[in-house]
Motif scaffolding. Structure first.
Motif, PDB file in Angstrom:
ATOM      1  N   GLN A 141       0.891  -1.243   0.180  1.00 31.95           N
ATOM      2  CA  GLN A 141      -0.026  -0.055  -0.037  1.00 31.95           C
ATOM      3  C   GLN A 141       0.838   1.243  -0.049  1.00 31.95           C
ATOM      4  O   GLN A 141       1.765   1.306   1.042  1.00 31.95           O
ATOM      5  N   THR A 142       0.654   2.040  -0.894  1.00 36.00           N
ATOM      6  CA  THR A 142       1.337   3.319  -1.062  1.00 36.00           C
ATOM      7  C   THR A 142       0.513   4.632  -1.297  1.00 36.00           C
ATOM      8  O   THR A 142      -0.897   4.289  -1.549  1.00 36.00           O
ATOM      9  N   GLU A 143       0.880   5.772  -0.945  1.00 35.52           N
ATOM     10  CA  GLU A 143       0.219   6.991  -0.881  1.00 35.52           C
ATOM     11  C   GLU A 143       0.724   7.857  -2.257  1.00 35.52           C
ATOM     12  O   GLU A 143       2.105   7.878  -1.947  1.00 35.52           O
ATOM     13  N   VAL A 144       0.143   7.904  -3.252  1.00 39.09           N
ATOM     14  CA  VAL A 144       0.575   8.784  -4.127  1.00 39.09           C
ATOM     15  C   VAL A 144       0.627  10.146  -3.928  1.00 39.09           C
ATOM     16  O   VAL A 144      -0.301  10.908  -3.595  1.00 39.09           O
ATOM     17  N   LEU A 145       1.900  10.830  -4.000  1.00 36.46           N
ATOM     18  CA  LEU A 145       2.054  12.441  -3.492  1.00 36.46           C
ATOM     19  C   LEU A 145       1.716  13.213  -4.508  1.00 36.46           C
ATOM     20  O   LEU A 145       1.211  14.275  -4.687  1.00 36.46           O
ATOM     21  N   TRP A 152       5.420   9.161 -14.043  1.00 38.32           N
ATOM     22  CA  TRP A 152       6.327   8.927 -12.885  1.00 38.32           C
ATOM     23  C   TRP A 152       5.420   9.223 -11.608  1.00 38.32           C
ATOM     24  O   TRP A 152       5.067  10.436 -11.503  1.00 38.32           O
ATOM     25  N   ALA A 153       5.333   8.593 -10.639  1.00 42.55           N
ATOM     26  CA  ALA A 153       4.505   8.823  -9.383  1.00 42.55           C
ATOM     27  C   ALA A 153       5.481   8.969  -8.139  1.00 42.55           C
ATOM     28  O   ALA A 153       6.337   7.993  -7.897  1.00 42.55           O
ATOM     29  N   ARG A 154       5.501  10.089  -7.495  1.00 40.62           N
ATOM     30  CA  ARG A 154       6.441  10.288  -6.168  1.00 40.62           C
ATOM     31  C   ARG A 154       5.389   9.558  -5.336  1.00 40.62           C
ATOM     32  O   ARG A 154       4.107   9.952  -4.843  1.00 40.62           O
ATOM     33  N   ILE A 155       5.695   8.349  -4.468  1.00 41.16           N
ATOM     34  CA  ILE A 155       5.135   7.612  -3.595  1.00 41.16           C
ATOM     35  C   ILE A 155       5.345   7.731  -2.276  1.00 41.16           C
ATOM     36  O   ILE A 155       6.865   7.900  -2.063  1.00 41.16           O
ATOM     37  N   GLU A 156       4.755   7.347  -1.166  1.00 44.04           N
ATOM     38  CA  GLU A 156       5.100   7.103  -0.021  1.00 44.04           C
ATOM     39  C   GLU A 156       4.448   5.812   0.403  1.00 44.04           C
ATOM     40  O   GLU A 156       3.611   5.404   0.558  1.00 44.04           O
ATOM     41  N   ILE A 163       9.751   7.523   1.168  1.00 43.23           N
ATOM     42  CA  ILE A 163       9.320   8.214  -0.051  1.00 43.23           C
ATOM     43  C   ILE A 163      10.187   7.864  -1.285  1.00 43.23           C
ATOM     44  O   ILE A 163      11.552   7.908  -1.122  1.00 43.23           O
ATOM     45  N   GLY A 164       9.961   7.611  -2.358  1.00 43.22           N
ATOM     46  CA  GLY A 164      10.554   7.690  -3.494  1.00 43.22           C
ATOM     47  C   GLY A 164       9.657   7.703  -4.978  1.00 43.22           C
ATOM     48  O   GLY A 164       8.667   8.116  -5.025  1.00 43.22           O
ATOM     49  N   TRP A 165      10.136   7.234  -6.133  1.00 44.39           N
ATOM     50  CA  TRP A 165       9.479   7.330  -7.384  1.00 44.39           C
ATOM     51  C   TRP A 165       9.238   6.104  -7.906  1.00 44.39           C
ATOM     52  O   TRP A 165      10.167   5.013  -7.786  1.00 44.39           O
ATOM     53  N   MET A 166       8.026   5.714  -8.811  1.00 46.24           N
ATOM     54  CA  MET A 166       8.010   4.569  -9.278  1.00 46.24           C
ATOM     55  C   MET A 166       7.009   4.936 -10.552  1.00 46.24           C
ATOM     56  O   MET A 166       6.117   5.884 -10.627  1.00 46.24           O
ATOM     57  N   GLU A 168       4.000   5.132 -12.698  1.00 53.45           N
ATOM     58  CA  GLU A 168       2.485   5.075 -12.376  1.00 53.45           C
ATOM     59  C   GLU A 168       1.755   3.878 -12.941  1.00 53.45           C
ATOM     60  O   GLU A 168       0.872   3.314 -12.507  1.00 53.45           O
ATOM     61  N   ARG A 169       2.283   3.481 -14.167  1.00 54.57           N
ATOM     62  CA  ARG A 169       1.430   2.183 -14.662  1.00 54.57           C
ATOM     63  C   ARG A 169       1.935   0.891 -13.964  1.00 54.57           C
ATOM     64  O   ARG A 169       0.991  -0.097 -13.957  1.00 54.57           O
ATOM     65  N   LEU A 170       2.732   0.974 -12.739  1.00 54.05           N
ATOM     66  CA  LEU A 170       3.007  -0.049 -12.145  1.00 54.05           C
ATOM     67  C   LEU A 170       2.189  -0.155 -10.669  1.00 54.05           C
ATOM     68  O   LEU A 170       2.387  -0.855  -9.962  1.00 54.05           O
ATOM     69  N   LEU A 171       1.389   0.850 -10.715  1.00 55.15           N
ATOM     70  CA  LEU A 171       0.378   0.983  -9.524  1.00 55.15           C
ATOM     71  C   LEU A 171      -1.115   0.679 -10.024  1.00 55.15           C
ATOM     72  O   LEU A 171      -1.359   0.866 -10.974  1.00 55.15           O
ATOM     73  N   THR A 172      -1.914   0.401  -9.087  1.00 54.93           N
ATOM     74  CA  THR A 172      -3.325   0.093  -9.271  1.00 54.93           C
ATOM     75  C   THR A 172      -3.859   1.419  -9.747  1.00 54.93           C
ATOM     76  O   THR A 172      -3.450   2.566  -9.273  1.00 54.93           O
ATOM     77  N   ASP A 173      -5.048   1.492 -10.258  1.00 55.67           N
ATOM     78  CA  ASP A 173      -5.714   2.538 -10.564  1.00 55.67           C
ATOM     79  C   ASP A 173      -6.464   3.301  -9.217  1.00 55.67           C
ATOM     80  O   ASP A 173      -7.019   2.485  -8.397  1.00 55.67           O
ATOM     81  N   GLY A 174      -6.489   4.500  -9.136  1.00 50.42           N
ATOM     82  CA  GLY A 174      -6.869   5.176  -8.005  1.00 50.42           C
ATOM     83  C   GLY A 174      -7.903   5.622  -7.854  1.00 50.42           C
ATOM     84  O   GLY A 174      -9.042   6.319  -7.933  1.00 50.42           O
TER      85      GLY A 174
END
Length: 174
Positions: A141-145, A152-156, A163-166, A168-174
């Motif tokens: 579970q991550t929070e998209v900042l 690219w999504a900055r996530i926590e 906190i880092g970057w990933m 966005e296509r590798l995250l589920t749809d929000g």
């Protein structure tokens, strides 16, 4: 040997075509609501909601070629201050007592998403040229900042606070 390679290539191509849906394949439709300027109004900066999809994106760009980026905005609901009026009647004078309450501000919505891949690298910056901070397992579970224009999504990470970057296509749809 050359005939075997050509026949194998054609057989694999046909198998891939059939497994991906064949002639019945319909790409997944994603609708994004964007702010587009109103051309008929003379007021500067006024926008309206426009639904953008793969089907009408080209026609929107043709209408306004100066628009090259689409910004996604979230709306924060703010409650209006409540005003209660209680009339107090005396013998000669009628008074109104006005009581104001503090406005209720809704909290910003939190964009919680899970890692969609099985083991995905979280990086120091938005790109594959940045160092890997951690490798996250699927379902983390991550929070998209924030999300940049390059996807690219900055996530926590919720359970560690890292906190880092990933991508966005590798995250589920929000």
């Amino acid at each position: 040997m050359g005939k075997f390679i050509i026949v194998s290539f054609l057989a694999l191509g046909l198998a891939f075509y059939e497994m991906s849906g064949g002639s019945d394949f319909v790409p997944q439709e994603r609708v994004v609501v964007a702010k587009a300027p109103i051309a008929s109004d003379t007021r500067v900066g006024q926008t309206t909601d426009v639904a953008v999809s793969r089907n009408n994106a080209a026609s929107l760009i043709a209408l306004n070629p100066a628009v090259t980026t689409v910004s996604l905005e979230t709306t924060t609901l703010v409650a209006e201050p409540a005003v209660a009026v209680t009339p107090a009647v005396s013998e000669a004078v009628t008074e109104a007592v006005v009581e104001e309450t503090a406005p209720v501000v809704a909290a910003d919505p939190i964009d919680i998403r899970a890692v969609a891949g099985s083991r995905v690298n979280m990086r120091q910056g938005p790109g594959t040229n940045f160092n890997v901070l951690d490798t996250l397992d699927g379902g983390t579970q991550t929070e998209v900042l924030e999300v940049n224009a390059d996807g690219w999504a900055r996530i926590e990470v919720l359970n560690t606070g890292q906190i880092g970057w990933m991508a966005e296509r590798l995250l589920t749809d929000g």
